[in-house]
Scaffold this motif. Sequence first.
Motif, PDB file in Angstrom:
ATOM      1  N   THR A  97      47.298  16.380  61.130  1.00  0.00           N
ATOM      2  CA  THR A  97      48.320  16.272  60.087  1.00  0.00           C
ATOM      3  C   THR A  97      48.611  14.813  59.784  1.00  0.00           C
ATOM      4  O   THR A  97      48.677  14.411  58.617  1.00  0.00           O
ATOM      5  N   VAL A  98      48.763  14.004  60.817  1.00  0.00           N
ATOM      6  CA  VAL A  98      49.050  12.578  60.632  1.00  0.00           C
ATOM      7  C   VAL A  98      47.886  11.895  59.921  1.00  0.00           C
ATOM      8  O   VAL A  98      48.088  11.139  58.953  1.00  0.00           O
TER       9      VAL A  98
ATOM     10  N   HIS B  72      52.098  19.248  50.304  1.00  0.00           N
ATOM     11  CA  HIS B  72      53.410  18.754  50.726  1.00  0.00           C
ATOM     12  C   HIS B  72      53.563  17.261  50.415  1.00  0.00           C
ATOM     13  O   HIS B  72      54.608  16.827  49.912  1.00  0.00           O
ATOM     14  N   THR B  73      52.537  16.485  50.695  1.00  0.00           N
ATOM     15  CA  THR B  73      52.590  15.043  50.441  1.00  0.00           C
ATOM     16  C   THR B  73      52.720  14.759  48.951  1.00  0.00           C
ATOM     17  O   THR B  73      53.536  13.934  48.537  1.00  0.00           O
TER      18      THR B  73
ATOM     19  N   LEU C  43      45.639  23.832  57.000  1.00  0.00           N
ATOM     20  CA  LEU C  43      46.520  22.729  57.380  1.00  0.00           C
ATOM     21  C   LEU C  43      46.324  21.543  56.434  1.00  0.00           C
ATOM     22  O   LEU C  43      47.299  20.958  55.941  1.00  0.00           O
ATOM     23  N   VAL C  44      45.080  21.188  56.169  1.00  0.00           N
ATOM     24  CA  VAL C  44      44.778  20.058  55.291  1.00  0.00           C
ATOM     25  C   VAL C  44      45.332  20.316  53.893  1.00  0.00           C
ATOM     26  O   VAL C  44      45.975  19.433  53.299  1.00  0.00           O
TER      27      VAL C  44
ATOM     28  N   SER D 181      45.539  13.294  58.052  1.00  0.00           N
ATOM     29  CA  SER D 181      45.431  13.830  56.689  1.00  0.00           C
ATOM     30  C   SER D 181      46.460  13.180  55.776  1.00  0.00           C
ATOM     31  O   SER D 181      46.150  12.777  54.654  1.00  0.00           O
ATOM     32  N   ARG D 182      47.697  13.083  56.255  1.00  0.00           N
ATOM     33  CA  ARG D 182      48.760  12.505  55.436  1.00  0.00           C
ATOM     34  C   ARG D 182      48.441  11.051  55.092  1.00  0.00           C
ATOM     35  O   ARG D 182      48.626  10.616  53.959  1.00  0.00           O
TER      36      ARG D 182
ATOM     37  N   THR E  59      48.733  18.531  65.083  1.00  0.00           N
ATOM     38  CA  THR E  59      49.664  17.424  64.816  1.00  0.00           C
ATOM     39  C   THR E  59      48.895  16.142  64.513  1.00  0.00           C
ATOM     40  O   THR E  59      49.203  15.431  63.556  1.00  0.00           O
TER      41      THR E  59
ATOM     42  N   HIS F  31      47.794  22.282  53.066  1.00  0.00           N
ATOM     43  CA  HIS F  31      49.252  22.215  53.147  1.00  0.00           C
ATOM     44  C   HIS F  31      49.732  20.759  53.155  1.00  0.00           C
ATOM     45  O   HIS F  31      50.689  20.414  52.459  1.00  0.00           O
ATOM     46  N   VAL F  32      49.084  19.907  53.923  1.00  0.00           N
ATOM     47  CA  VAL F  32      49.471  18.493  53.986  1.00  0.00           C
ATOM     48  C   VAL F  32      49.313  17.848  52.612  1.00  0.00           C
ATOM     49  O   VAL F  32      50.184  17.091  52.164  1.00  0.00           O
TER      50      VAL F  32
END
Length: 186
Positions: free
Chosen positions: A86-87, A39-40, A32-33, A89-90, A83, A35-36
Motif C-alpha cells: 500500500t505504501v 483512494h489516492t 489492493l492496488v 503503491s501510494r 501494508t 483501491h490505493v
Amino acid sequence: MALSEIDRNLLERCLTKKPRAWEDFVDRFMGLVIHVINHTAHCRSVLLASTDRDDLVGDVMLQFVENDFAVLRHFRGQSSLATYLTVISRRVVVKKLIERHQATSLGSLAGEPHSNDASVEQRIEDREEVDRLLQSLGGTEAQVVRLYHLEGKTYQEISRTTGMSTNSVGPMLSRVRSKLRGMPQA
C-alpha cells in the motif's frame, strides 16, 4: 500485523521466480492496488478515466518487478505485505499524478491544447448523451452522477449535498456505470 505465512510463501515464490508466482501475486494484490489508486486520486480530487487507472496499475506493477523485484526484495517483514505494498503503491501513484499535473500545467502555459480538450461540437454531443443517460436514472442516482461527473464534486461534497454517507458514493457510481454500460446506445 506481521507477515502471514501465505504472503511469506508468495513472496518467496515470486523472488525465486517459481511458475505462476507472479500471476498469484497479481491475483492476490490487484484489488489492493486499484483501491490505493482510487483512494489516492479521490483524496487529491483527481478524476481518473479508466485508461488512466489502467496506466497507474501498470506503473505500480512495473515498480514491483523492476530491477529483479527490488521493491519486494527490500521488504523486511516488519508489517503485513499488504501494508508495505500500500505504501509503495501510494508513492508511485502520487508521483505519477504530480508528473501528470505538471505536464498538463506546462502544456497550458505554452499555449498547447490539452490532450483531453474536445471541440465545442463534441462537447455538445457528449453533453446531450449524458443528459439522455441521466434521464434513464432515478433521482439520487442521477443527482450523484451529475454532481460527480458534470460538476466535479468530491465524494464528501456529494455526501453533504445528498445526505448519503461518503462511503456509499463510490459504490453507487460503480453500480450506475455498470447499469449505463448495459444500456443501448442512441
